[in-house]
Design an enzyme around this catalytic site. Structure first.
Site, PDB file in Angstrom:
ATOM      1  N   CYS A 139       0.834  -1.365  -0.182  1.00 24.00           N
ATOM      2  CA  CYS A 139      -0.079  -0.094  -0.019  1.00 24.00           C
ATOM      3  C   CYS A 139       0.878   1.185   0.043  1.00 24.00           C
ATOM      4  CB  CYS A 139      -1.039  -0.180   1.204  1.00 24.00           C
ATOM      5  SG  CYS A 139      -0.117  -0.518   2.888  1.00 24.00           S
ATOM      6  N   HIS A 252      -3.255   6.279   4.425  1.00 22.37           N
ATOM      7  CA  HIS A 252      -1.865   6.554   4.794  1.00 22.37           C
ATOM      8  C   HIS A 252      -1.303   7.967   4.296  1.00 22.37           C
ATOM      9  CE1 HIS A 252      -1.236   2.509   5.925  1.00 22.37           C
ATOM     10  NE2 HIS A 252      -0.697   2.169   5.021  1.00 22.37           N
TER      11      HIS A 252
END
Length: 344
Positions: A139, A252
């Site tokens: 990710c 994130h």
């Protein structure tokens, strides 16, 4: 309704997990065509019922015969399940898009971000009877390279320094639940429950929980290093990373410092990023408005801001950028479904 006779047969492995659920959400949002879909999970989750696009499905325990007649299998059930069942699905003629780290660095397994290196899956087609493994990158790598690659194409990145601020979702649904629980407990003056992480997560941050290697880097940091080189097909690009877990739910954030071979000023960089697919620029200095994890949560695009010249480097060969992206969506499920779309 994406149920159609001409579509491929699908299997979703790890369907009850955070990414598995997001696979279903993205398939539905993008009207992905399929003639049938199997909901697969571990024995623990088998027997549950799921509703998808108005139909009821029984979650089946994953087994070797689960992949009979399956054209595309989306895997997100951890590396050991991928290693055990991925090759079986391929042997039966299916194409596996795997979200774990099991095959990412294997020679001959494409590691793909559709906006970055679509050529890596050229010649792989669903329903051809010829099985294949395709790996979804980590990710943090996906979110970083969505922003860095358009600039790399223009001026060639020679060194990249990344600091990540990673959400609970990267450690799964249970970690997200624990963050909510800990927040309540701490506010009520109770000791926090630490089952997923070995320390207090609410109102705290700490070095990423991946194992630390002999070189002092943790596995998450080395994934960014190795995966960037593979995706860019550039073994010489210098990459270093520091990965931090922060008490955020599902998106994130990353601070990225780029050093280029050719000059690239911030205005040109903004222009390039505004045209980049899957990227949105949020960069309002007057209002001090830049990307936030909250703003990109449940969104497909990766947001970029704080685009500025690196004053520690001579001329216009250095830039700093700040990137935010939804870890479960573009960082996992959306990227995998976009890969699957390329196979049709």
């Amino acid at each position: 309704m994406s149920l159609q006779e001409s579509g491929p047969s699908l299997a979703v492995v790890g369907v009850t997990g955070a990414v598995g659920q997001e696979f279903l959400s993205v398939l539905s949002d993008r009207d992905f065509p399929y003639r049938s879909i199997k909901m697969l999970a571990s024995r623990r989750s088998a027997g549950k019922h799921l509703t998808f696009q108005g139909r009821d499905y029984l979650v089946e325990e994953i087994a070797p015969d689960s992949f009979d007649g399956v054209d595309i299998a989306l895997f997100s059930a951890g590396g050991s399940i991928s290693k055990e069942f991925g090759p079986i699905a391929v042997e039966k003629g299916g194409i596996v898009v795997d979200n774990s780290s099991a095959f990412r660095m294997d020679e001959g397994v494409p590691l793909v971000i559709p906006e970055v290196n679509p050529e890596a899956v050229a010649g792989i087609r669903a329903g051809s009877g010829k099985g294949a493994l395709i790996a979804n990158p980590n990710c943090s790598t996906i979110i970083c390279l969505m922003a860095a690659t358009p600039l790399h194409r223009h001026a060639k990145v020679v060194r990249m320094v990344v600091s990540t601020y990673q959400a609970a979702s990267g450690a799964g649904a249970a970690a997200m639940e624990e963050l909510v629980l800990q927040t309540r407990e701490v506010l009520e003056g109770k000791p926090p429950t630490c089952n997923i992480f070995k320390q207090q997560y609410a109102f705290n941050l700490f070095s990423h929980n991946a194992p630390v290697m002999s070189n002092g880097y943790n596995e998450e940091e080395m994934k960014l290093v190795k995966e960037t080189r593979k995706i860019w097909n550039d073994k010489d690009v210098k990459v270093t990373a520091t990965c931090i877990r922060v008490p955020v739910m599902r998106a994130h954030a990353e601070s990225v410092n780029l050093q280029f071979e050719k000059p690239l000023d911030e205005e040109k960089a903004k222009e390039i990023l505004k045209k980049a697919p899957g990227v949105v620029v949020i960069d309002d200095r007057a209002a001090n408005r830049f990307p936030t994890p909250l703003e990109v949560s449940n969104k497909d695009d990766v947001a970029v801001g704080r685009i500025r010249r690196d004053v520690s480097q001579d001329g216009h060969t250095g830039l700093d950028i700040f990137v935010c992206g939804d870890q479960i969506r573009k960082g996992a499920a959306l990227n995998a479904v976009q890969i699957a779309e390329m196979l049709l």
